[in-house]
Structures are given as structure tokens and as C-alpha cells.
Design a protein around this motif. Structure first.
Motif, PDB file in Angstrom:
ATOM      1  N   THR A  45      63.270  47.337  34.004  1.00 41.76           N
ATOM      2  CA  THR A  45      62.295  48.252  34.602  1.00 41.76           C
ATOM      3  C   THR A  45      61.834  47.786  35.979  1.00 41.76           C
ATOM      4  O   THR A  45      60.809  48.242  36.480  1.00 41.76           O
ATOM      5  N   ASN A  76      65.104  53.245  35.005  1.00 35.80           N
ATOM      6  CA  ASN A  76      63.998  54.072  35.471  1.00 35.80           C
ATOM      7  C   ASN A  76      64.410  55.412  36.056  1.00 35.80           C
ATOM      8  O   ASN A  76      63.587  56.321  36.146  1.00 35.80           O
ATOM      9  N   GLN A 119      62.708  58.769  31.875  1.00 37.36           N
ATOM     10  CA  GLN A 119      61.949  57.671  32.461  1.00 37.36           C
ATOM     11  C   GLN A 119      61.267  58.092  33.755  1.00 37.36           C
ATOM     12  O   GLN A 119      60.161  57.648  34.063  1.00 37.36           O
ATOM     13  N   TYR A 126      57.622  60.462  33.264  1.00 34.71           N
ATOM     14  CA  TYR A 126      57.221  59.467  32.265  1.00 34.71           C
ATOM     15  C   TYR A 126      56.464  60.075  31.087  1.00 34.71           C
ATOM     16  O   TYR A 126      56.658  59.663  29.943  1.00 34.71           O
ATOM     17  N   TYR A 127      55.604  61.071  31.340  1.00 39.92           N
ATOM     18  CA  TYR A 127      54.694  61.535  30.287  1.00 39.92           C
ATOM     19  C   TYR A 127      54.376  63.008  30.520  1.00 39.92           C
ATOM     20  O   TYR A 127      53.992  63.400  31.622  1.00 39.92           O
ATOM     21  N   GLN A 185      56.899  58.873  37.289  1.00 37.09           N
ATOM     22  CA  GLN A 185      56.842  57.438  37.063  1.00 37.09           C
ATOM     23  C   GLN A 185      56.086  56.696  38.167  1.00 37.09           C
ATOM     24  O   GLN A 185      55.355  55.742  37.908  1.00 37.09           O
ATOM     25  N   TYR A 228      50.544  53.338  32.836  1.00 41.17           N
ATOM     26  CA  TYR A 228      51.981  53.044  32.946  1.00 41.17           C
ATOM     27  C   TYR A 228      52.173  51.569  33.265  1.00 41.17           C
ATOM     28  O   TYR A 228      51.440  50.989  34.056  1.00 41.17           O
ATOM     29  N   ASN A 264      55.432  48.667  34.054  1.00 43.83           N
ATOM     30  CA  ASN A 264      56.813  48.222  34.116  1.00 43.83           C
ATOM     31  C   ASN A 264      56.825  46.707  34.279  1.00 43.83           C
ATOM     32  O   ASN A 264      55.803  46.051  34.072  1.00 43.83           O
ATOM     33  N   ASN A 274      59.079  53.188  27.142  1.00 43.25           N
ATOM     34  CA  ASN A 274      59.464  52.434  28.337  1.00 43.25           C
ATOM     35  C   ASN A 274      59.775  50.984  27.985  1.00 43.25           C
ATOM     36  O   ASN A 274      59.227  50.061  28.562  1.00 43.25           O
TER      37      ASN A 274
END
Length: 759
Positions: A233, A273, A278, A281-282, A292, A357, A359, A631
């Protein structure tokens, strides 16, 4: 099992160099290394090497796929439309063409400044010299296609030939990967336009194709396979997406289906990613898709949107609909980023919801305000596809396109620009029905989301208690966010449709969405059989589980039966997409753990180490743990118990999720909770590895012990109802929590008697 320092990832990778990012040099045959020039890339796997094929431009076996030419960002039909509209002085094409003809890079008289080695990042940086020549080539090609004047075509060919006969390498620090991606797809688009020009000799086209394969594709491929040796990530979405765009474009330009399909497969199911799930993201209610990089800065968000849009358009022109992939997931991301960067009538930026979030090197809990209000000329393409080609509503994308139109050049080489001329389309006839309706039971409320219709002014939600209606209107006059929350429902099954109000009146209804309010049976595996290779689902929903590698039917608790797992290689496998429409849930089972190494699994549902939901008897901290992530390990949202699962005895375990609140139970008592579990099971996507007794991570141990009465419920049982699961013997007639208040999760009266764990 990964912890927050992401000890594991699905591909074996070396640690990043120096500062954790890793310097790299992209040459004609690969990545030179970190710092002192050591190789960071291991040898390519045989399959990957085969996919790369010859780097001489020779076409691989074509198979069934035949490419359309020209067929990247523009087809011949597109050029015909541009020429016709400009000749008619029709708007907005005429103003878009005026932006092109007034641009200094679209004029005759310039000469190429080809470089042997292009450098982006570090000493001697010179990449601007290349992107300026790409812009000139592309703009000259457009002028030829729109006007028919061969002088522009001849000069575009001069640029293409100069670079293909001179350039041999891309060098620099890690930013060289960005040069290979961004300028790779742009060069391929300019060449794809010119390939139909009789004045570009076949040997010259072949030499240009060789440049794209030997330098650009080779660099794209190696970056996407190895990411400079970084954690999975480490690199943000735009790094992957520019290289995917280049790879896809080169596949078409060079008639290489293997390269094209490599990019397509990565976008749909890759673990890094830049893959679709990815990058967006949501998904918030109303299909606002958090990008992202939205917690990073808005300039990179708009860059990612621009790169993903050209990828989708190039695939569309070859017959692959990535715009619509995963219920228009890219549109959800585009609308979110557009809204984040637009201001309302008072001058305030529109608010958007945000999910935290993480990573491998970054955590954010809020929208980034850096560069907010960033305007990049990428919105006409998105608006014209979704609104004028497909008839969907995309209000914030449309606002961005209007604000920036007519679009001009590409902002210092990040994109090709001139989308008003090249992508504008006549509007579709309004009146289409809304689409993509979903009904999710979350936080003891039914949350509806749908895609709107172009030209609609408002929407009406209707509900029924039987499939197909009759429907009762529950809310009308819905505008802006295309979502509605239906509260205070009695326990039961409901059916919803949505209609649009427009100039011609009410539209036809959307497709019907089914939603479950309260608690309902989803899957029950009593494991009370004596033989066979299938654990039968007694819920009536047909989710039978397959015994893999021979777990044994044995005596269970209190005279009942169970499945014994040897801790070596056996497990149960549930059907694909077993949790596809599940939000609030309860998972419960009787477990007899014989102990062993950490990170064994009671269950683990997912599609690999990127998206999964699991329960382990003991994590590295010595505690029982539930975790869910979209993730990788770095993004896990967890609930830890107070101790490891006891060994050598039957223990009842349960996990519930109600809205964002997750709770872990042992023998009916809560032992841990987390009020911010955002990744409900349906967010995992199309899970293909739904396992009891096995981990998504190959190095984790298999479960050693026995499991019985494995149950999944729609809806979150209350603590009292979880305790009810312990009150009877397996297989006996006990009171069942079949009738639960959907707002509290508590029993509101026993309506029937049932075998243990059934609802």
C-alpha cells in the motif's frame, strides 16, 4: 497475521530502500536499483515473462480479441462527430475547437526536441521537454482529424518519428514510474490517431510501437509487479493508474491482447492501490465514493480521477465497460471528488462524509483541505459518458464540467486536455428510470441508495411487503443526495422501488431492491451429520459448505455432532459471495480449540489478503481478535477480547455488528467492542474464499479442534439474544429469537419453537 505495521502482504516484496520509498531508475531493460544500483526486482515469474513477450513490437498470438482502430480515447465516429459539429459551428464543440486552435502547441512551425534519455526526478530532470512534444503531436493530430489539413498530419508524423528514432530510456528517481505511465498513455493516443494516416510509413509505425513496448510497457509492467520493492500500500492510486492507462493503450496500439488484458485484470481484481475497489475506497450512502487520496490532498485526487477516466474510456472504445463496473464505482468516486472541490452559492465548500483511511505510511481521519477547490480539465469526459451517453445523473461532475468549460490544454502534461471538443455529446432524452437501487439494513435502519436519471428534478421512494407490490409512497421530493433512510420498521422483509420526476412527469420504477429488517436466518451449519463431504445449511437458504481435505465428523458437545479439524490442511468452504448483501450481522458458533500457533482461524471470509473478515482464537498479543478490512492488514478494524480463546473445552463465541458498533462475545458475555467498525461484510465485495478453519494468509496455521452449530444471522442480536443461543442443547426444541425488535435487537415474543440456532 498482519498487524498495523503490515508485516504481511499478498506478494513477496523486499523492503523499501533508504527512506521507505525507494529510488529507482527505469531503463530500457528494467529497473536499476536503490541507491547503489543493485536490482530491486526479482526475476519475473514465468507467467509474467510470458505475458511480456517480445520487446521488439512483434504481435503476440491474438486469440479471439480484435482491436478497433483508431480506438483509444477517440474512435473514427468521434472524429466524424467533431468535424460535423465544428463545421456547423455548433456549441460547445465550436468553442472547444477555438481553444485548440488558439493554443500555441497546436500550430505549424515547431520542431521536435527528442531526447535519448528522459529524466523525471533527481539531477538532470528534463521530462517537460517530452510532454511538450507529446502535447504538440496530439494537438496537431486533432487538427488534422477535424479539418482534414494534411500539413498538421505531416508535422505530427515528424514528431513521432523523431522520438521513436532517438529515445531509448526513462531514468530518474521513483518519479520515473510516473513518467512511464502518464506519458506512455499520451504517446500511445497520439500514435493511435495517426496510424490511419497514409503518410506515416509502416516501418515508422513499427519503430514507434517498439519504443512503446521496449521502454514504456516494460517500465509499466515492472512497476505494477514490483512497486520498487515497496509494501503493497506504499504507492497511492495515481501511480498505478497512470501505468495501467499506459499499458492498456500500448496493448491497443501494438495489437497485443495479452498486454491489454493484463491491465484490465489488474484494474478489476488487483491487490494494489490502483485497482477499482482500492481507488474508490469507501461507498457512503447515495453512492458518494470516497477517493483513496481524499485525505491526502485534492490535487492528487483530481489527477487520479483524470487517469481513471481515460482508462475507462479507452476500454469502452474496445467494448469493455469499466465505467459501469461494480455498479458504477468510478462514478461514485468522481462525484465525491467533484463535490469536495466545488463551492455552494455562499462560497463555502460542499461537505462530504469521510471514513478514516490508513496505508503503509499514512493515516487520516478527515478530508484533506490542501489544494481544495482544485480545478483540472478532466470532467467533460466523465460527464458526457455518464449523463449524455448513459442517461445517468452526475450532478457534481456536471457542475465541474460547466465550471471549467470549454476545456483547454492539459495542465503541465498531466492530461491531454480539450475534452469539450473531443468528448461532448448531444444529451440523451430525459425520463429514464433510476437504477442501481440497494437496500442495506444498518444500525437498525434501512439505508437506500440509487443512481439518478439525467434531467430528473426529484425522486420518490416506494415500499411494499410483497415482491412486485402494491407499493406505498414513503418519501417524495428527494433531491441532491440520492439516498433515503427508512426508520421504525417492524421486523420483516421489504421491497423498494424509486421513480424520478422530470419534464415529462414520473418515470418508470427502478428495479426492485429487497431489504431485511430485524434479525433473520442467513446460514446455519449444525454439523450434526455423521458422514459426507458437505455440511448442510439448515436455514433453507442453500448455503451448504464443502469439506476440504477431510475434516472429520466426530462427537460434539452434549451428545451432538461436530466437525474436527486437524490443524494441518482441512477446512470448510462456503459458497462464493456468501456475505454479499450482509450489513448488520451476527456470527455465532460453538468452538473447541486444541490450541497451537497464533493466527489460526475460526472463520475467514474474503478474496485474499486485501479484503477479508476473520476471527482468530489468539493473535500475537495473546488475545482473541475479530478483524475486517478492505485495505490489507494495515487497514484492519478490530475487536479484541480480554484473553485468548480457552483451550480444551467447548466455548460459545459470537460477533455482532449494528451500524458501526461491533461486539465480541464469549459464552454470552461481551468481552470487547469497537464503536467504529465501518467495513460491513457487503463492503468486502465478491468474496470467493469463505472459509471456516483456514486463513486468507498462506503462512497462518489451520484451525486445530472442533466446531459445531455455525450460524450467520442478518441483523445484530442483542446481548440477551446472544445468551439465548446458549440456553438449549444442540438439536433440541428451544425458544428461538425469531421475533426481534428491529430497533433494539431484543426479543418481542416467541412466535415459534425451533432447533437450536435457527431463526
Amino acid at each position: 497475521m498482519p498487524t498495523n505495521d503490515e508485516q504481511k502482504f499478498s506478494l513477496k516484496r523486499r523492503s523499501v530502500c533508504a527512506s521507505g520509498v525507494g529510488l529507482a531508475t527505469l531503463g530500457p531493460l528494467g529497473l536499476a536499483g536503490c541507491g547503489g544500483g543493485d536490482k530491486v526486482d526479482p526475476p519475473l515469474p514465468a507467467a509474467s515473462a510470458a505475458a511480456m513477450g517480445s520487446m521488439t513490437g512483434q504481435q503476440a498470438a491474438v486469440g479471439a480479441r480484435r482491436f478497433v482502430h483508431p480506438g483509444l480515447l477517440h474512435t473514427q465516429d468521434d472524429f466524424t462527430r467533431m468535424r460535423t459539429k465544428v463545421a456547423e459551428n455548433a456549441q460547445p464543440w465550436a468553442s472547444g475547437f477555438a481553444r485548440l486552435t488558439s493554443n500555441g502547441r497546436a500550430q505549424l512551425g515547431a520542431r521536435p526536441r527528442a531526447l535519448q534519455t528522459v529524466i523525471r526526478g533527481g539531477p538532470g530532470e528534463n521530462f517537460a521537454q517530452m510532454y511538450i512534444d507529446i502535447a504538440r503531436t496530439y494537438q496537431l493530430a486533432l487538427r488534422w482529424k477535424v479539418t482534414g489539413n494534411k500539413d498538421y498530419a505531416d508535422l505530427a508524423v515528424v514528431f513521432l518519428n523523431a522520438w521513436s528514432s532517438t529515445m531509448t530510456a526513462i531514468n530518474g528517481d521513483t518519479n520515473a514510474a510516473l513518467a512511464a505511465g502518464i506519458y506512455g498513455y499520451q504517446w500511445a493516443n497520439a500514435a493511435e490517431i495517426m496510424r490511419t494516416y497514409p503518410g506515416w510509413a509502416a516501418p515508422d509505425l513499427a519503430r514507434f510501437q517498439a519504443l512503446m513496448l521496449n521502454v514504456f510497457y516494460e517500465a509499466n509492467h515492472r512497476f505494477l509487479v514490483n512497486h520498487n520493492g515497496a509494501k503493497i500500500t506504499n504507492y497511492w492510486a495515481n501511480w498505478d493508474q497512470c501505468n495501467l492507462a499506459s499499458m492498456l493503450a500500448i496493448g491497443v496500439l501494438c495489437d497485443r491482447p495479452d498486454i491489454y488484458d493484463e491491465a484490465l485484470g489488474y484494474y478489476k481484481s488487483g491487490t494494489e492501490n490502483g485497482a477499482s475497489s482500492q481507488a474508490v475506497y469507501y461507498l457512503h450512502p447515495g453512492y458518494l465514493g470516497q477517493w483513496q487520496e481524499s485525505g491526502r490532498d485534492q490535487g492528487h485526487c483530481t489527477l487520479g480521477i483524470g487517469l481513471a477516466s481515460v482508462f475507462c474510456e479507452m476500454a469502452w472504445n474496445q467494448g469493455d465497460d469499466l465505467y459501469g463496473y461494480d455498479n458504477n464505482r468510478f462514478l461514485a468516486g468522481a462525484e465525491y471528488v467533484a463535490k469536495s472541490n466545488l463551492q455552494d452559492a455562499t462560497g463555502a465548500f460542499y461537505g462530504v462524509p469521510f471514513a478514516s483511511y490508513r496505508n503503509s505510511h499514512y493515516f487520516t481521519a478527515s478530508l484533506a483541505l490542501g489544494a481544495q477547490g482544485h480545478h483540472r480539465p478532466v470532467w467533460e469526459l466523465i460527464h458526457n459518458h455518464y449523463v449524455n451517453r448513459k442517461g445517468l445523473a452526475a450532478p457534481y461532475t456536471a457542475m465541474m464540467a460547466k465550471l471549467l468549460g470549454p476545456e483547454g490544454d492539459g495542465n503541465n502534461g498531466d492530461q491531454l486536455g480539450f475534452g469539450t471538443l473531443t468528448f461532448s455529446r448531444d444529451p440523451v432524452k430525459p425520463g429514464a428510470a433510476p437504477s442501481g437501487l440497494s437496500a442495506i439494513w444498518s444500525g437498525r435502519q434501512m439505508v437506500l441508495s440509487w443512481w439518478g436519471s439525467a434531467g430528473a428534478s426529484s425522486y420518490t421512494v416506494k415500499r411494499a411487503t410483497v415482491r412486485g407490490g402494491p407499493y406505498t409512497t414513503v418519501k417524495s421530493g428527494i433531491t441532491d443526495l440520492l439516498s433515503y433512510t427508512d426508520s421504525e420498521l417492524a421486523s420483516g422483509v421489504y421491497y423498494y422501488v424509486v421513480t424520478a420526476q422530470g419534464p415529462a412527469g414520473e418515470s418508470a420504477a427502478s428495479g426492485e431492491a429487497k431489504g431485511y429488517a430485524g434479525v433473520h436466518a442467513h446460514t446455519r451449519l449444525p454439523m450434526n451429520q455423521t458422514t459426507g463431504t458437505t455440511a448442510t445449511d439448515s436455514s433453507g437458504n442453500g448455503r451448504n459448505a464443502s469439506l476440504v481435505n477431510g475434516p472429520a465428523w466426530v462427537a460434539g458437545r452434549s451428545g451432538a455432532r461436530a466437525l474436527a479439524f486437524d490443524g494441518v490442511d482441512d477446512y470448510l468452504s462456503l459458497p462464493q459471495d456468501a456475505l454479499a448483501d450482509l450489513s448488520d450481522f451476527t456470527i455465532a458458533a460453538w468452538v473447541y480449540w486444541d490450541g497451537g500457533r497464533n493466527w489460526a482461524r475460526v472463520f475467514d471470509f474474503g478474496l485474499g489478503t486485501m479484503h477479508y473478515m476473520m476471527l482468530t482464537p489468539c493473535a500475537n498479543d495473546g488475545l482473541m481478535r475479530f478483524a475486517v478490512t478492505t485495505n490489507h492488514g494495515i487497514g484492519e478494524q478490530t475487536i479484541s477480547g480480554t484473553a485468548a480463546l480457552p483451550t480444551g473445552q467447548w466455548v460459545h463465541v459470537a460477533v455482532t455488528l449494528s451500524g458501526r458498533t461491533g461486539t465480541l462475545y464469549v459464552n454470552g458475555a461481551p468481552v470487547g467492542s469497537n464503536p467504529d467498525i465501518r467495513h460491513a461484510p457487503f463492503r468486502l465485495g465478491a468474496t470467493s474464499q469463505n472459509w471456516i478453519g483456514r486463513s486468507q494468509y498462506e503462512s497462518d496455521p489451520y484451525f486445530n479442534g472442533k466446531i459445531a452449530d455455525f450460524c450467520i444471522f442478518r441483523g445484530a442480536l442483542s446481548q440477551g439474544s446472544v445468551a439465548t443461543l446458549l440456553s438449549g442443547q444442540p438439536g433440541s426444541a428451544v425458544e428461538s429469537p425469531v421475533s426481534l425488535d428491529p430497533n433494539t435487537g431484543e426479543s418481542i415474543g416467541v412466535q415459534q419453537r425451533s432447533t437450536f440456532c435457527e431463526v
